[in-house]
Design an enzyme around this catalytic site. Structure first.
Site, PDB file in Angstrom:
ATOM      1  CB  CYS A   4      -1.015  -0.019   1.409  1.00  0.00           C
ATOM      2  SG  CYS A   4      -2.348   1.107   0.802  1.00  0.00           S
TER       3      CYS A   4
ATOM      4  CG  HIS B 285      -3.658  -3.578   3.463  1.00  0.00           C
ATOM      5  ND1 HIS B 285      -2.521  -3.161   4.132  1.00  0.00           N
ATOM      6  CD2 HIS B 285      -4.373  -2.284   3.116  1.00  0.00           C
ATOM      7  CE1 HIS B 285      -2.194  -2.056   4.039  1.00  0.00           C
ATOM      8  NE2 HIS B 285      -3.287  -1.295   3.359  1.00  0.00           N
TER       9      HIS B 285
END
Length: 455
Positions: free
Chosen positions: A336, A418
């Site tokens: 991310c 994630h």
């Protein structure tokens, strides 16, 4: 609704800490799970959470990881109703305000407190939604409930307990020291109405022989007139990390020849729950790096999520880690925010993280630029990444045209997703760990007294 109310006979519960990091999040799911196993339907709730650790709920909203984890323990669906107000790090003295799972504004702290009353309807509606559907709502408080200058602005503790007349369990952290003062002080500083709703205190994180606190129990019950609901042992619990403070308490047992992985722990690191599977894996030796240490001895370097990518990138440059990573060119995984740092440039024209349009240089390992967009990407699903399929989620403003989901070439990998390390083996470990932890705590709690007090 009428038949629902008639068959219900449990009060809702508030979990108040006598200090920060007393173990409220953990006690919330322990109490909730035990009540659920007695045959009641139970949901977790926290009116307002302040955390950079978030997850995508079943309804597609963004909520704090603690409430998502508590609901996961209970096996109930997640939604913004579990955590209607979430604050995440913002520019300077501001915070990103997420209401009902959606970003609505970036607010200065003073502005947030000034407008607090406007958030109460969202909190009230979320609580009432759960209240109508579950026998018991277990509400996690925040920090200490008796910060006297902030009590009128306290959504998670005072507002919920007063508005909905919840029964209150105090949680005191004996490891910090001063446990008697914290219990007596919090109880006696509570408004009289809430004092009357306190059903007892749980003394948490006791190390050593629990019988050594027998006299302490007598003092609390006889002199303070507060029932002791249990004295719980300190047990490492490497799951559901809510903040960096709880993260740094992790304990890991690794093999002698374990793979050494460095996680760069920049100031606004987020979603470090990504690493719980690695902490549980004895073939991995994980280390969180907060200073410019030599990375040459590590087998892999991970750049984790970041709430403020540009700020954390500047931190890397200032302390020398940026130059070291470029020079060593190690095996790298970016997740991310960390993924975005691997690109050539990061461009924020719409002022998502900064107060004026800004472009900064990234590490330059990926041949594209990151552009921040006002509309945050928040979604979950199945993803095929790096040769495997995972159940993951995305929460990010940054976008890439060439590599919109992930990148892999030679020693460089990265993704917006994630949950990369989640496996069936870890899920089994997690379920076993949770069940054993709850059972250990159940043996030390006076469940009969708790249930009789909330009927």
């Amino acid at each position: 609704m009428e038949s629902r109310l008639k068959r219900r006979f449990l009060h809702n519960i508030s979990i108040f800490g006598t200090s920060s990091d007393a173990g409220k999040s953990t006690i919330t799911f322990v109490i909730a799970k035990i009540i659920q196993e007695l045959g009641y339907s139970v949901a977790p709730f926290k009116a307002q959470n302040v955390s950079n650790n978030a997850k995508v709920a079943t309804d597609g909203s963004e909520i704090a990881i603690a409430q998502h984890f508590q609901a996961e323990v209970l096996g109930v669906p997640t939604s913004f109703h579990n955590n209607p107000i979430l604050l995440k790090s913002g520019q300077k003295n501001s915070a990103s305000l997420i209401v009902n799972g959606k970003v609505v504004a970036s607010k200065e702290v003073r502005e947030y407190y000034r407008d607090l009353d406007s958030l109460k309807p969202a909190v009230r509606e979320a609580f009432e939604y759960l209240d109508a559907r579950y026998d018991c709502v277990v509400c996690e408080g925040a920090g200490s409930p008796v910060e006297l200058n902030l009590m009128s602005k306290d959504l998670s503790n005072i507002f919920i307990a007063t508005e909905f007349n919840t029964k209150i369990i105090l949680v005191a952290d004996i490891e910090k020291g001063g446990v008697f003062a914290s219990i007596w002080g919090v109880y006696n500083l509570l408004p009289k109405q809430l004092q009357n709703n306190v059903i007892g205190v749980i003394v948490n994180k006791f190390r050593g022989d629990l019988t050594l606190f027998d006299e302490g129990i007598t003092i609390i019950e006889k002199e303070f007139k507060i029932p002791v609901l249990g004295v719980l042992p300190y047990l490492p619990f490497n799951l559901g990390f809510e903040d960096s403070q709880s993260l740094m308490h992790y304990q890991q047992t690794s093999h002698a020849n374990a793979k050494r992985i460095a996680v760069i722990a920049y100031p606004t690191m987020s979603n470090y729950n990504d690493f719980e599977p690695l902490i549980a894996d004895p073939t991995v030796a994980l280390e969180f790096i907060q200073h410019n240490v030599n990375l040459a001895g590590f087998d892999e370097v991970i750049l984790p999520g970041s709430k403020l990518v540009m700020n954390d990138l500047a931190w890397l440059k200032a302390n020398g880690l940026f130059e070291q990573i470029q020079r060593l060119n190690p095996t790298i995984l970016g997740i991310c925010g960390g993924y975005q740092m691997l690109f050539h440039k990061i461009i924020d024209i719409e002022c998502i993280e900064v107060d004026r349009p800004t472009t900064v240089y990234g590490l330059g390992f990926i041949d594209d630029n990151i552009n921040f967009k006002k509309e945050k990407i928040v979604k979950q699903g199945k993803y095929s990444l790096f040769g495997k399929t995972i159940n993951g989620f995305e929460i990010h403003h940054g976008t890439s045209k060439k590599y919109p989901l992930y990148y892999q070439r030679d020693n460089i990998r990265g993704t917006f997703v994630h949950g990369l390390f989640e496996t069936a083996t870890f899920e089994a470990y997690k379920r076993k760990t949770i069940n054993e932890f709850v059972e250990t705590m159940r043996e030390r709690l006076d469940i009969k007294k708790i249930i009789n007090s909330v009927r």
